[in-house]
Design an enzyme around this catalytic site. Structure first.
Site, PDB file in Angstrom:
ATOM      1  N   HIS A 177      17.544  10.421  18.194  1.00  0.00           N
ATOM      2  CA  HIS A 177      18.265   9.352  17.863  1.00  0.00           C
ATOM      3  C   HIS A 177      17.256   8.475  17.169  1.00  0.00           C
ATOM      4  O   HIS A 177      17.172   8.709  15.959  1.00  0.00           O
ATOM      5  CB  HIS A 177      18.749   8.620  18.940  1.00  0.00           C
ATOM      6  CG  HIS A 177      19.623   7.268  18.706  1.00  0.00           C
ATOM      7  ND1 HIS A 177      19.388   6.242  19.322  1.00  0.00           N
ATOM      8  CD2 HIS A 177      20.417   7.202  17.679  1.00  0.00           C
ATOM      9  CE1 HIS A 177      20.345   5.416  18.678  1.00  0.00           C
ATOM     10  NE2 HIS A 177      20.813   5.767  17.637  1.00  0.00           N
ATOM     11  N   CYS A 207      16.106   4.094  25.794  1.00  0.00           N
ATOM     12  CA  CYS A 207      16.263   3.243  24.558  1.00  0.00           C
ATOM     13  C   CYS A 207      17.653   3.127  24.049  1.00  0.00           C
ATOM     14  O   CYS A 207      18.379   1.753  24.346  1.00  0.00           O
ATOM     15  CB  CYS A 207      15.648   3.555  23.471  1.00  0.00           C
ATOM     16  SG  CYS A 207      13.894   3.472  23.292  1.00  0.00           S
ATOM     17  N   HIS A 208      18.550   4.190  24.096  1.00  0.00           N
ATOM     18  CA  HIS A 208      20.072   3.932  23.800  1.00  0.00           C
ATOM     19  C   HIS A 208      20.595   5.019  24.623  1.00  0.00           C
ATOM     20  O   HIS A 208      21.949   5.316  24.014  1.00  0.00           O
ATOM     21  CB  HIS A 208      20.237   4.347  22.196  1.00  0.00           C
ATOM     22  CG  HIS A 208      19.574   3.285  21.344  1.00  0.00           C
ATOM     23  ND1 HIS A 208      18.088   3.583  21.010  1.00  0.00           N
ATOM     24  CD2 HIS A 208      19.192   2.069  20.966  1.00  0.00           C
ATOM     25  CE1 HIS A 208      17.725   2.586  20.122  1.00  0.00           C
ATOM     26  NE2 HIS A 208      18.276   1.670  20.373  1.00  0.00           N
ATOM     27  N   GLY A 209      20.320   5.405  25.524  1.00  0.00           N
ATOM     28  CA  GLY A 209      21.191   6.402  26.629  1.00  0.00           C
ATOM     29  C   GLY A 209      21.583   7.659  26.268  1.00  0.00           C
ATOM     30  O   GLY A 209      22.636   8.241  26.408  1.00  0.00           O
ATOM     31  N   PRO A 264      23.887   8.634  21.585  1.00  0.00           N
ATOM     32  CA  PRO A 264      23.997   8.675  20.308  1.00  0.00           C
ATOM     33  C   PRO A 264      23.096   9.647  19.414  1.00  0.00           C
ATOM     34  O   PRO A 264      23.412   9.762  18.211  1.00  0.00           O
ATOM     35  CB  PRO A 264      23.393   7.331  19.720  1.00  0.00           C
ATOM     36  CG  PRO A 264      22.596   6.931  21.172  1.00  0.00           C
ATOM     37  CD  PRO A 264      23.129   7.533  22.474  1.00  0.00           C
TER      38      PRO A 264
END
Lengths: 181, 428
Positions: free
Chosen positions: A126, A145-147, A160
């Site tokens: 990502h 950070c963003h799963g 993501p």
């Protein structure tokens, strides 16, 4: 030829195409020179020779216990070396045909006959954070950070990130020694 | 010269901008429509060349700072890294190092042009002082830049020059300790020199703006030294001066390129390829060539304080020049005696340069035994530099003020255009 001889006697300003040629030639030379001058100043920011020379590292696999992951630095970036348990390998193979963003079979993720050893770049596809080993519902990796969730083959399953964790170029020098890069 | 502006915005956008920030008008009035004396010769192109030099030094310097690692343990190796590993690093560093020398060649020609044609005389005193200030900051910048590679010459040059400031009675030692940030030249010295070396070129750029501003208020001098009186005496800056400047810059860049590509080490010292060693001084310490005449003046005087004062005084003479010169005639073209004294002065400066490059006690004429004169052999560089130093100060402090009062100048033309017109009539 008679025409040429006459022309040489004519004053220069009577032939505008000559002056145009001079202008175009001068501007073209200046433009070429400018580009040739600017290029070194742009290219100097690219990796220098000594940075590119940090090409490969060797690693002794006997230091990694089954079920353990070791993170080493390769080209100044984190590299995962994971010694997978038979259960983790089985879980990965079981999902080979599941719906995935970046479909890949588990056998394409390791060297032939070395299913135990998974060697991956430790950088989430990502935005580059380092995923945490063992996290997420697939027991692979979880990026804080963003799963993004990766399975035990390092394939992206949720979140993501668009691609599986990248497999670097590497080879086995012996059963217990790998050379990465 | 800053008269009525002739700029006329042509389209809607330039009208809109001109009413809010008339920057296009400023450029137009300063570099397009600006009237220049019609008789400017190629010595007048060095102002533009110097601007180019400053631009090149800032551009290459910013790039070098991307790869340079300040610090006693890293500086030398990072310069080697630039030379060997960084893409085109050798080229960019050679341009920067050679550029310093080219900058000084250009500034010396620019200054000598000002001296010869009397460009420092009223009303151009402030213009001249700003130029002297730029020259002073340039010397400080060049000196600190030379320290950054942290070779033997860098280190010992820094030590010698900073010690020079220790001569002032009472406060000297405190000044040097303050400059060093330690007991001697060391990491703190290198760090602050790097910081200041990066800062000062931008200070120079600021003073250059003032210099050009002052120039455009009083107008350019010219080879006759006569002020332009009518439109017949001037030509617009563009295309006449721009084309001439561009041509001169091209020639200058050819010479520049010869040094960058074929003689990159010609103006440096081999000793600077040895990492700095605080335990060992190189056998022969010399500054860069552009400081050599001042270095010779420093060594000419056998007293530490007086030597340093003479050296700073030599630079100080330049600042005082507008008030030392008493001649009403600007250009030496019409001052035959002054011209001779000026040529001798230029030769003396070059001789002082050679004096600075050689060891003081070595023989000037090899093989000639000579004789002892006071403290040194008469056939030695130290005596030659004393003669040179004597003439240097004689020129500024005696010849320049006296000559203006005693000499009879040649007839000066009424206007810039008149000698041209007279010549044309003579030729028919």
């Amino acid at each position: 030829m008679a025409d040429t001889a006459q022309e040489t006697h004519a004053p220069v300003q009577d032939d505008p195409s000559r002056r145009d040629f001079i202008y175009i030639a001068a501007i073209a030379a200046a433009a070429g020179g400018a580009v040739a001058t600017v290029w070194p100043f742009v290219d100097q920011m690219n990796p220098s020779a000594d940075t590119l020379a940090l090409a490969s590292v060797e690693y002794d696999l006997t230091k990694v216990e089954p079920g353990q992951q070791v993170v080493i630095l390769w080209r100044k970036q984190p590299l995962f070396i994971r010694n997978r348990t038979p259960e983790q390998i089985a879980a990965a193979i079981k999902d080979d045909n599941a719906a995935m963003k970046d479909p890949q079979k588990d056998e394409a993720r390791h060297k032939p006959g070395k299913a135990q050893w998974l060697i991956l770049l430790g950088s989430c596809t990502h935005l580059g954070c380092v995923p945490t080993v063992g996290g997420g519902e697939y027991g692979g990796w979880f990026c804080p950070c963003h799963g993004s969730v990766y399975d035990t083959s390092g394939r992206i399953r949720k979140g993501p990130a668009p691609l599986n964790l990248a497999v670097p170029e590497y080879s086995f020098l012996s059963d217990t020694k790998v050379k990465i890069g | 010269m800053s008269g009525h502006s002739t700029y006329e915005p042509k389209n809607a956008f330039s009208k809109w901008l001109d009413a809010r920030l008339p920057v296009t008008r400023l450029v137009w009035d300063s570099f397009v429509d600006y009237p220049t004396p019609r008789n400017l010769n190629y010595w007048w192109t060095f102002g533009g060349i110097l601007t180019l030099c400053l631009g090149i030094q800032i551009l290459t310097g910013i790039v070098l700072a991307m790869h340079y690692q300040v610090g006693g343990a890293t500086a030398f190796n990072s310069v080697e890294h630039i030379m060997r590993d960084v893409r085109h690093g050798w080229l960019i560093r050679n341009i920067h190092a050679t550029g310093a020398s080219m900058f000084f060649i250009a500034v010396y020609i620019h200054m000598l042009r000002g001296l010869y044609y009397g460009s420092f005389k009223p009303p151009r005193e402030v213009l001249w002082l700003l130029g002297c200030l730029i020259y002073g900051i340039m010397m400080a910048t060049a000196f600190m830049g030379y320290v950054l590679p942290w070779g033997q010459m860098s280190f010992w040059g820094a030590k010698v020059i900073t010690n020079l400031l220790g001569v002032f009675p009472g406060v000297g030692q405190s000044i040097t300790t303050w400059l060093w940030g330690g007991y001697g030249v060391d990491d703190p010295t290198l760090n602050r020199f790097f910081s200041l070396h990066y800062l000062l070129p931008f200070v120079i750029a600021g003073v250059v703006v003032l210099h050009i501003w002052a120039l455009h208020v009083v107008g350019q001098n010219n080879p006759t030294g006569v002020d332009p009186k009518s439109k017949a005496d001037t030509l617009p800056f563009t295309p006449y001066a721009t084309a001439k400047d561009a041509f001169a810059m091209s020639l200058f860049l050819i010479v520049f390129a010869v040094f960058v590509f074929f003689l990159p080490d010609a103006m440096g010292h081999a000793d600077n390829n040895i990492p700095a060693n605080p335990l060992q001084t190189p056998p022969h310490i010399v500054p860069e060539w552009y400081f050599l005449p001042f270095y010779a003046i420093l060594r000419a005087i056998p007293d530490k304080l007086m030597g340093a004062l003479a050296m700073f005084g030599a630079i100080g003479c330049l600042f005082a020049l507008p008030w030392l010169d008493t001649s009403k005639v600007r250009s030496m073209r019409y001052r035959p005696t002054a011209k001779i004294c000026f040529v001798i002065f230029m030769v003396v400066c070059i001789i002082l340069g050679f004096c600075g490059a050689n060891k003081p006690d070595d023989q000037v004429i090899p093989g000639l035994a000579g004789f002892m004169l006071l403290d040194a052999n008469a056939n030695s560089w130290v005596w030659l530099s004393r003669i040179g130093t004597f003439y240097y100060f004689l020129y500024f402090l005696v010849i320049t003020p006296m000559l203006g009062l005693t000499e009879t100048p040649l007839p000066v033309p009424e206007t810039i255009a008149s000698p041209v017109v007279a010549n044309a009539e003579k030729k028919g």
